[in-house]
Design a protein around this motif. Structure first.
Motif, PDB file in Angstrom:
ATOM      1  N   ARG A  87       0.827  -1.201   0.000  1.00 34.37           N
ATOM      2  CA  ARG A  87       0.000   0.000   0.000  1.00 34.37           C
ATOM      3  C   ARG A  87       0.867   1.260   0.000  1.00 34.37           C
ATOM      4  O   ARG A  87       0.565   2.248   0.658  1.00 34.37           O
ATOM      5  N   SER A  88       1.943   1.226  -0.753  1.00 33.05           N
ATOM      6  CA  SER A  88       2.893   2.338  -0.719  1.00 33.05           C
ATOM      7  C   SER A  88       2.253   3.664  -1.094  1.00 33.05           C
ATOM      8  O   SER A  88       2.638   4.717  -0.587  1.00 33.05           O
ATOM      9  N   GLY A  89       1.253   3.642  -1.983  1.00 38.66           N
ATOM     10  CA  GLY A  89       0.593   4.868  -2.410  1.00 38.66           C
ATOM     11  C   GLY A  89      -0.639   5.224  -1.610  1.00 38.66           C
ATOM     12  O   GLY A  89      -1.297   6.230  -1.908  1.00 38.66           O
ATOM     13  N   THR A 137      -8.486   1.730   3.249  1.00 44.52           N
ATOM     14  CA  THR A 137      -7.986   2.859   2.475  1.00 44.52           C
ATOM     15  C   THR A 137      -7.849   2.513   1.000  1.00 44.52           C
ATOM     16  O   THR A 137      -7.725   1.352   0.623  1.00 44.52           O
ATOM     17  N   VAL A 138      -7.865   3.546   0.182  1.00 40.16           N
ATOM     18  CA  VAL A 138      -7.522   3.443  -1.235  1.00 40.16           C
ATOM     19  C   VAL A 138      -6.349   4.389  -1.477  1.00 40.16           C
ATOM     20  O   VAL A 138      -6.027   5.231  -0.629  1.00 40.16           O
ATOM     21  N   PRO A 139      -5.655   4.281  -2.618  1.00 42.06           N
ATOM     22  CA  PRO A 139      -4.526   5.176  -2.868  1.00 42.06           C
ATOM     23  C   PRO A 139      -4.884   6.645  -2.689  1.00 42.06           C
ATOM     24  O   PRO A 139      -6.010   7.069  -2.983  1.00 42.06           O
ATOM     25  N   ALA A 140      -3.929   7.416  -2.207  1.00 44.95           N
ATOM     26  CA  ALA A 140      -4.174   8.805  -1.830  1.00 44.95           C
ATOM     27  C   ALA A 140      -4.632   9.675  -3.003  1.00 44.95           C
ATOM     28  O   ALA A 140      -5.295  10.690  -2.795  1.00 44.95           O
ATOM     29  N   ALA A 141      -4.286   9.291  -4.226  1.00 51.04           N
ATOM     30  CA  ALA A 141      -4.667  10.086  -5.396  1.00 51.04           C
ATOM     31  C   ALA A 141      -5.898   9.522  -6.104  1.00 51.04           C
ATOM     32  O   ALA A 141      -6.159   9.864  -7.257  1.00 51.04           O
ATOM     33  N   SER A 142      -6.663   8.676  -5.424  1.00 59.15           N
ATOM     34  CA  SER A 142      -7.874   8.110  -6.020  1.00 59.15           C
ATOM     35  C   SER A 142      -8.936   9.183  -6.217  1.00 59.15           C
ATOM     36  O   SER A 142      -8.940  10.207  -5.536  1.00 59.15           O
ATOM     37  N   PHE A 143      -9.851   8.921  -7.136  1.00 63.16           N
ATOM     38  CA  PHE A 143     -10.979   9.791  -7.453  1.00 63.16           C
ATOM     39  C   PHE A 143     -10.496  11.124  -8.051  1.00 63.16           C
ATOM     40  O   PHE A 143      -9.336  11.497  -7.927  1.00 63.16           O
ATOM     41  N   HIS A 163      -7.143  15.821  -3.757  1.00 64.79           N
ATOM     42  CA  HIS A 163      -7.817  14.521  -3.767  1.00 64.79           C
ATOM     43  C   HIS A 163      -8.292  14.142  -2.369  1.00 64.79           C
ATOM     44  O   HIS A 163      -7.591  14.378  -1.378  1.00 64.79           O
ATOM     45  N   ASN A 164      -9.458  13.527  -2.319  1.00 68.17           N
ATOM     46  CA  ASN A 164      -9.929  12.840  -1.103  1.00 68.17           C
ATOM     47  C   ASN A 164      -9.930  13.717   0.146  1.00 68.17           C
ATOM     48  O   ASN A 164      -9.477  13.301   1.212  1.00 68.17           O
ATOM     49  N   THR A 165     -10.485  14.912   0.028  1.00 71.26           N
ATOM     50  CA  THR A 165     -10.657  15.700   1.248  1.00 71.26           C
ATOM     51  C   THR A 165     -11.921  15.286   1.993  1.00 71.26           C
ATOM     52  O   THR A 165     -12.159  15.773   3.110  1.00 71.26           O
ATOM     53  N   THR A 166     -12.716  14.406   1.406  1.00 64.87           N
ATOM     54  CA  THR A 166     -13.782  13.722   2.141  1.00 64.87           C
ATOM     55  C   THR A 166     -13.614  12.228   1.904  1.00 64.87           C
ATOM     56  O   THR A 166     -13.266  11.792   0.810  1.00 64.87           O
ATOM     57  N   GLY A 167     -13.862  11.436   2.939  1.00 61.43           N
ATOM     58  CA  GLY A 167     -13.681   9.995   2.836  1.00 61.43           C
ATOM     59  C   GLY A 167     -12.214   9.597   2.907  1.00 61.43           C
ATOM     60  O   GLY A 167     -11.321  10.420   3.102  1.00 61.43           O
ATOM     61  N   ASN A 168     -11.975   8.318   2.816  1.00 59.38           N
ATOM     62  CA  ASN A 168     -10.654   7.673   2.849  1.00 59.38           C
ATOM     63  C   ASN A 168     -10.034   7.744   4.239  1.00 59.38           C
ATOM     64  O   ASN A 168     -10.076   6.773   4.968  1.00 59.38           O
TER      65      ASN A 168
END
Length: 301
Positions: A149-151, A223-229, A237-242
């Motif tokens: 899960r490096s990203g 979690t999903v990668p930080a740059a998802s969505f 990215h992802n200022t809501t959820g994650n």
């Protein structure tokens, strides 16, 4: 106590600690980290902070809606990743609060049965388990690894850990007003970074709990990668959820606990609608949770 994250109980405990990350794993993870600190410059300005809509939590201090002003600043487009945190640990030998104390809080749905059955339940939020050995590089405790899960956002970091990382790169945590200004992406009084509708055209725009919380997921949890969505209009990215994100703010005039913003993969409409741009919660500065990370900010200039 918030449903989003119980505070760590440290009174009377000895700092027994747990083993640190394997050096070779750190090297492999650090090699995946980006070489440059990417930040997005924002001019700042006045905006309407908070919310009093029907989904707001008055007890969290979301309201009243008030005009706030932030000066020019820069903020990271994503939360700090596992790989980036590994580079910090490899360079400094830093040990997180979870490693020093020997445990951290993990959502029970992510645990194998052998760990779930043996880990103490947090009384008022029984979906949280206090797992020995859980930390940023072992997110679900012994036998787990963050190497794949490096990203993804680094988790199981306290506010003190986040501040230490920020100082290492010459940055800081955002203020609460800066965080909300950036999260909104220039939209006024919208609950989500993209607008008023949670899932435009039925398409998810953030990572929250699927199905019935806490025991009936209908899809992957975690979690999903930080740059998802897709990012918001400011490029975040992802200022809501994650994952929840640490800020430098405090919860109230008589409550000095640090503020977390943004919600996480555990938020669900049936019990916690804190996946909104105005939502907030707080825990103690030494608390570490499997759904909490951070992003960086910088002064302008």
């Amino acid at each position: 106590m918030s449903c989003c994250g119980p505070a760590r109980e440290t009174a009377g405990r000895r700092l027994e600690g747990s083993e640190g990350a394997d050096g070779r794993m750190l090297e492999r993870l650090a090699a995946a980290a980006k070489g440059e600190l990417r930040m997005i410059g924002l001019a700042g300005g006045a905006f309407l902070m908070g919310s009093t809509d029907r989904f707001a939590y008055p007890e969290d201090g979301e309201g009243p809606v008030r005009q706030e002003r932030v000066g020019p600043f820069a903020i990271a487009p994503t939360t700090v990743t596992v790989a980036e945190f590994a580079a910090f640990v490899l360079d400094t030998g830093y040990r997180t609060d979870a490693e020093k104390l020997g445990d951290s809080l993990v959502f029970q749905g992510l645990l194998p049965e052998r760990l779930r059955d043996g880990a103490p339940v947090v009384a008022q939020t029984p979906w949280w388990r206090q797992v020995e050995g859980a930390c940023w590089h072992r997110p679900e405790g012994p036998g787990s690894s963050a190497e794949s899960r490096s990203g993804h956002p680094v988790t199981h970091v306290s506010q003190r850990d986040a501040t230490a990382y920020a100082e290492w790169v010459g940055a800081r945590l955002p203020s609460e007003a800066e965080w909300e200004f950036a999260s909104r992406g220039g939209l006024e009084q919208r609950p989500f970074p993209w607008g008023a509708v949670r899932e435009p055209d039925g398409v998810p725009r953030m990572n929250t709990f699927p199905g019935d919380f806490p025991d009936g997921p209908t899809g992957p949890v975690g979690t999903v990668p930080a740059a998802s969505f897709e990012p918001n209009a400011y490029g975040l990215h992802n200022t809501t959820g994650n994952v929840w994100e640490w800020t430098s703010g405090v919860f109230g005039r008589t409550d000095g606990r640090p503020v977390l913003r943004g919600g996480s993969y555990m938020c669900h409409a049936s019990y916690c609608r804190r996946y909104r741009t105005s939502a907030r919660t707080a825990v103690t500065a030494d608390t570490t949770l499997g759904h909490t990370g951070f992003r960086l900010a910088l002064d302008a200039g």
